[in-house]
Design a protein around this motif. Structure first.
Motif: not given
Length: 446
Positions: A413-438
């Protein structure tokens, strides 16, 4: 045959003002040209019950060819049953010629020859060895036509000449008592056309009627024969059943009468089992939710209907595939493909509908990732609204997923992200991006 019971105009509530103006034009033109013409079928039944008819049918002694000459807007359709469709701007009226029961010796229709071949004669009536009517174009009288119809409450006729109701088979009495009864031997009628069993269930559920004892017994005994009907026709009838606004009652009748098992063999076997000691009841609850939505005037698409009917089973199968190492996406796709490969040969569900069902089920996994990557693209996916309706049904009937539903409804409805998005159990957790070493470059050597 005994003469019909005639109910004069003053003894019944059906008025010409209740009938479509286009239908009245058809009836009067046929009458003015010397033909007998009646309003027949479900339209008469519904008007006598105070219901609004979905459509109107006309029966006459004029042959299909004669009807085509009288009406420029006529198109002849059907090979098994030759019918005339009269096309108006906002309505198509079906006009049929009075028919009689097929006999062993009938005249033959001459089929125009293919260039270079001889003319072929085909019988006007054709019945298979097991009693299935394959072709029925034998014309008869109004009484013959009434006696070859499926149920007594559908065999009433409104005579435009004197505005009376003609009852050849006791339909008025069954209408008053609220009974679904076949005309003639019910086993024979269900063998001639197995789809009549589904029609009987639909009328009983829609009108709130009960089955006459012999009719119900014959339905139970002949239930396995429902698959003799063609898969495309079964698909059309299934939609009529479950989108009638009485889908839950239809569901109970089909299971009780033994029709559900041959139509949905995999689903029926699963419904008769339990998961972790709990019975599978979500399909019935979902159909109740659909009935309420239809009663409120809200649309229900075919993919949404089928997703809600099969969803609980598909979700369980997807979880099994997921435990075997499939990703959530692949597990859902495998579950849908497996189920539809066994169901489509029985009921010809179109491929586009199968793809839409798969999209609805896949989006359930995506909804659990809030916001996930590019959430705005989810809103533009073709199955988003149906997928959200699926989640809403699940939330209202079982209480599951209300947080997810509220988040996505707010975002839609609002086309803006609601505050405090919650990760629901069963969803795939986002993978942490590894910082590229210099990589340190060694100092230049002289």
């Amino acid at each position: 045959m005994p003469p019909p019971r005639i109910i004069p105009r003053q003894d019944h509530p059906l008025s010409r003002s209740m009938i479509s103006p286009n239908v009245l034009k058809i009836l009067y033109r046929l009458k003015d040209n010397g033909h007998v013409a009646y309003l027949v079928g479900g339209g008469v039944r519904d008007l006598l019950l105070g219901r609004e008819p979905k459509d109107f049918d006309v029966a006459t002694d004029a042959t299909p060819g004669r009807i085509k000459k009288l009406f420029r807007n006529c198109r002849l359709v059907g090979r098994r049953f030759r019918l005339a469709h009269l096309h108006f701007i906002n309505e198509i009226v079906e006009v049929s010629t009075f028919r009689a029961s097929p006999s062993d010796e009938q005249e033959e229709d001459i089929v125009p020859p293919i260039p270079g071949s001889e003319a072929v004669r085909q019988p006007r009536s054709l019945v298979s060895e097991d009693g299935l009517v394959l072709r029925d174009n034998v014309f008869g009288s109004p009484a013959d036509d009434a006696h070859r119809r499926d149920f007594t409450v559908n065999a009433l006729a409104y005579n435009i000449s004197d505005f009376s109701i003609l009852d050849f088979v006791g339909g008025i009495e069954d209408l008053e008592r609220g009974i679904i009864r076949t005309i003639g031997d019910p086993s024979v009628r269900f063998t001639e056309d197995p789809v009549r069993m589904l029609r009987a269930v639909r009328f009983a559920a829609l009108l709130g009627f009960t089955f006459e004892e012999m009719t119900w017994q014959a339905l139970v005994e002949n239930a396995q024969g429902i698959t003799k009907a063609t898969p495309p026709r079964l698909y059309e009838e299934i939609l009529k059943l479950f989108l009638s606004g009485e889908g839950e009652a239809v569901y109970q009748y089909l299971r009780l009468g033994g029709l559900f098992a041959p139509l949905f063999p995999v689903l029926d076997e699963w419904l008769n089992s339990e998961t972790a000691g709990f019975p599978h009841v979500q399909s019935g609850r979902n159909l109740e939710w659909i009935d309420k939505r239809i009663a409120a005037g809200d649309p229900v698409s075919v993919p949404l209907l089928l997703s809600l009917m099969f969803g609980e089973y598909l979700e369980e199968r997807a979880r099994i595939y997921h435990k075997q190492g499939f990703t959530s996406l692949d597990a859902t796709e495998a579950a849908v493909a497996e189920f539809m490969s066994e169901e489509v040969p029985v009921i010809a569900i179109p491929h586009r509908v199968v793809l839409a069902v798969r999209e609805i089920m896949i989006l359930q996994n995506r909804f659990r990732k809030m916001p996930g990557k590019r959430p705005q693209s989810v809103l533009s996916r073709p199955g988003f609204m149906d997928a959200l309706a699926y989640l809403r049904c699940k939330s209202e009937s079982s209480g599951e997923g209300s947080d997810v539903l509220n988040w996505w409804e707010s975002y839609a409805v609002n086309k803006t992200l609601p505050p405090f998005p919650v990760q629901i159990e069963g969803g795939e957790k986002p993978k942490r991006r590894r910082r590229k070493r210099k990589v340190k470059t060694p100092p230049a050597t002289l």
